[in-house]
Design an enzyme around this catalytic site. Sequence first.
Site, PDB file in Angstrom:
ATOM      1  N   ARG A 108      31.112   3.128 -11.132  1.00 58.90           N
ATOM      2  CA  ARG A 108      30.383   3.354  -9.879  1.00 58.90           C
ATOM      3  C   ARG A 108      29.541   2.120  -9.642  1.00 58.90           C
ATOM      4  O   ARG A 108      28.690   1.767 -10.466  1.00 58.90           O
ATOM      5  CB  ARG A 108      29.502   4.601  -9.965  1.00 58.90           C
ATOM      6  CG  ARG A 108      28.484   4.661  -8.848  1.00 58.90           C
ATOM      7  CD  ARG A 108      27.807   5.992  -8.708  1.00 58.90           C
ATOM      8  NE  ARG A 108      28.724   6.997  -8.200  1.00 58.90           N
ATOM      9  CZ  ARG A 108      28.346   8.168  -7.724  1.00 58.90           C
ATOM     10  NH1 ARG A 108      27.066   8.496  -7.696  1.00 58.90           N
ATOM     11  NH2 ARG A 108      29.233   9.031  -7.273  1.00 58.90           N
ATOM     12  N   HIS A 135      35.087   6.245  -1.819  1.00 56.57           N
ATOM     13  CA  HIS A 135      34.781   7.255  -2.845  1.00 56.57           C
ATOM     14  C   HIS A 135      36.039   8.137  -3.018  1.00 56.57           C
ATOM     15  O   HIS A 135      36.060   9.303  -2.623  1.00 56.57           O
ATOM     16  CB  HIS A 135      33.569   8.084  -2.397  1.00 56.57           C
ATOM     17  CG  HIS A 135      32.924   8.873  -3.489  1.00 56.57           C
ATOM     18  ND1 HIS A 135      33.395   8.890  -4.790  1.00 56.57           N
ATOM     19  CD2 HIS A 135      31.838   9.698  -3.476  1.00 56.57           C
ATOM     20  CE1 HIS A 135      32.608   9.687  -5.519  1.00 56.57           C
ATOM     21  NE2 HIS A 135      31.663  10.188  -4.744  1.00 56.57           N
ATOM     22  N   GLN A 138      36.040  11.683  -4.729  1.00 54.78           N
ATOM     23  CA  GLN A 138      35.436  12.703  -3.870  1.00 54.78           C
ATOM     24  C   GLN A 138      36.463  13.225  -2.861  1.00 54.78           C
ATOM     25  O   GLN A 138      36.649  14.433  -2.712  1.00 54.78           O
ATOM     26  CB  GLN A 138      34.234  12.099  -3.125  1.00 54.78           C
ATOM     27  CG  GLN A 138      33.529  13.076  -2.217  1.00 54.78           C
ATOM     28  CD  GLN A 138      32.831  14.179  -2.998  1.00 54.78           C
ATOM     29  OE1 GLN A 138      32.063  13.916  -3.895  1.00 54.78           O
ATOM     30  NE2 GLN A 138      33.126  15.435  -2.667  1.00 54.78           N
ATOM     31  N   ASP A 230      27.611  13.917   5.361  1.00 51.03           N
ATOM     32  CA  ASP A 230      27.083  13.205   4.186  1.00 51.03           C
ATOM     33  C   ASP A 230      25.747  12.583   4.614  1.00 51.03           C
ATOM     34  O   ASP A 230      25.415  12.539   5.812  1.00 51.03           O
ATOM     35  CB  ASP A 230      28.092  12.126   3.734  1.00 51.03           C
ATOM     36  CG  ASP A 230      27.648  11.379   2.475  1.00 51.03           C
ATOM     37  OD1 ASP A 230      26.775  11.890   1.747  1.00 51.03           O
ATOM     38  OD2 ASP A 230      28.182  10.266   2.223  1.00 51.03           O
ATOM     39  N   CYS A 270      29.593  16.240   0.457  1.00 51.87           N
ATOM     40  CA  CYS A 270      29.907  15.742  -0.887  1.00 51.87           C
ATOM     41  C   CYS A 270      28.744  15.927  -1.853  1.00 51.87           C
ATOM     42  O   CYS A 270      28.943  15.928  -3.072  1.00 51.87           O
ATOM     43  CB  CYS A 270      30.327  14.280  -0.819  1.00 51.87           C
ATOM     44  SG  CYS A 270      29.035  13.243  -0.123  1.00 51.87           S
ATOM     45  N   ARG A 298      35.401  18.681  -8.304  1.00 51.30           N
ATOM     46  CA  ARG A 298      35.403  17.310  -8.837  1.00 51.30           C
ATOM     47  C   ARG A 298      35.922  17.328 -10.272  1.00 51.30           C
ATOM     48  O   ARG A 298      36.694  16.463 -10.685  1.00 51.30           O
ATOM     49  CB  ARG A 298      33.978  16.717  -8.812  1.00 51.30           C
ATOM     50  CG  ARG A 298      33.384  16.472  -7.438  1.00 51.30           C
ATOM     51  CD  ARG A 298      34.069  15.327  -6.709  1.00 51.30           C
ATOM     52  NE  ARG A 298      34.000  14.077  -7.434  1.00 51.30           N
ATOM     53  CZ  ARG A 298      32.951  13.254  -7.448  1.00 51.30           C
ATOM     54  NH1 ARG A 298      31.889  13.529  -6.717  1.00 51.30           N
ATOM     55  NH2 ARG A 298      32.978  12.133  -8.155  1.00 51.30           N
TER      56      ARG A 298
HETATM   57  N1   CP Z   1      29.271  13.461  -4.702  1.00 52.45           N
HETATM   58  C1   CP Z   1      28.915  12.643  -5.713  1.00 52.45           C
HETATM   59  O1   CP Z   1      29.603  11.687  -6.047  1.00 52.45           O
HETATM   60  O2   CP Z   1      27.764  12.997  -6.343  1.00 52.45           O
HETATM   61  P1   CP Z   1      26.949  12.118  -7.410  1.00 52.45           P
HETATM   62  O3   CP Z   1      26.354  10.967  -6.669  1.00 52.45           O
HETATM   63  O4   CP Z   1      25.918  13.066  -7.947  1.00 52.45           O
HETATM   64  O5   CP Z   1      27.899  11.665  -8.475  1.00 52.45           O
HETATM   65  N1  NVA Z   2      27.555   8.112   0.839  1.00 50.73           N
HETATM   66  C1  NVA Z   2      26.826   8.542  -0.337  1.00 50.73           C
HETATM   67  C2  NVA Z   2      27.711   9.357  -1.218  1.00 50.73           C
HETATM   68  C3  NVA Z   2      27.034   9.877  -2.457  1.00 50.73           C
HETATM   69  C4  NVA Z   2      27.988  10.650  -3.335  1.00 50.73           C
HETATM   70  C5  NVA Z   2      26.294   7.320  -1.061  1.00 50.73           C
HETATM   71  O1  NVA Z   2      27.030   6.348  -1.217  1.00 50.73           O
HETATM   72  O2  NVA Z   2      25.145   7.347  -1.488  1.00 50.73           O
END
Ligand code: CP
Ligand code: NVA
Length: 310
Positions: A108, A135, A138, A230, A270, A298
Amino acid sequence: MAVDMKGKSLVSIHDLTREEVNQILDTAHILKMKQKLGEIYHPLRGKTLGMIFQKPSTRTRISFEVAMWQLGGYALFLNAGDLQLKRGETIADTARVLGRYLDGIMIRTFAHQDVLDLVKYGTVPVINGLTDLLHPCQALSDLFTIKEKKGCLAGIKLVYIGDGNNVAHSLMFGGAKVGMHVTVCSPAGFEPNPEIFRLAQADAAQTGARIEIHDDPLAAVKDVDIIYTDVWASMGQEEEHTRRIEAFTRHQVNESLLAQARSDVLVMHCLPAHRGEEITDAVMDGPHSIVFDQAENRLHVQKAILSLVM
Ligand code: CP
Ligand code: NVA
């Protein structure tokens, strides 16, 4: 027929074939059943996944860690701030080293290029656990959840209300691959990346999906199966938060918006949610919301991905 995905990285849904997407969803269904029945299944015994995090996470971190445990393998949490990456070691050298120890890497990060570099210089499959651009885990999980709830994906209509961000991009790619119509409805200046939109439309031409941009939330939600939202400010955009709240007020998923939609519409997010901003408590905790089923899935979908590529 089964498609061999061993050794394959998951950077973007755009890179997957329709058969591979279906195989991930079908495998997730089997693994979810096994887990609900209490069946032990250890295809990844002796295998180790390294999980590099440059941003915070609740769902991704915990679901990947539990996924590896349930599949008989081991997961290492690697806070990027504690790695030599922080002191300037390159992603390329990190990739070369990690490939000597690990059987797979989940990352990530901010820059999408970091994931591409890990794939380029590494020797083990890399799974994108979120970048500023995409993502995919997701969106694959979301396809699984939608199929579970609606029985199919082709022809389903999803409208995404909010920022044209990483989640919106992956939903466009996901919908395009499976024939699900995705409309993204964002305020001016916050629309999806035009190149992602173009690529998703090209994929959609193969499956009959319609990938569209719309500017009026009240009109966009009419007759859709799913409303998705989101956060307005993603990780790394914290300093834009106040400006974004002003720009996005018409794009809140609240009860007045739901009143324009079908009575059986499902609401997805999400998570994490900023309650009272992009979604109200009444909607998030109301009868249309499936956000926690989404979060659970997930785990099942990532188990499928891990068991197929590692
Ligand atoms: N939706 C998602 O990826 O959540 P986190 O940021 O908690 O991993
Ligand atoms: N769009 C959000 C998704 C979090 C899972 C971010 O990138 O923070």
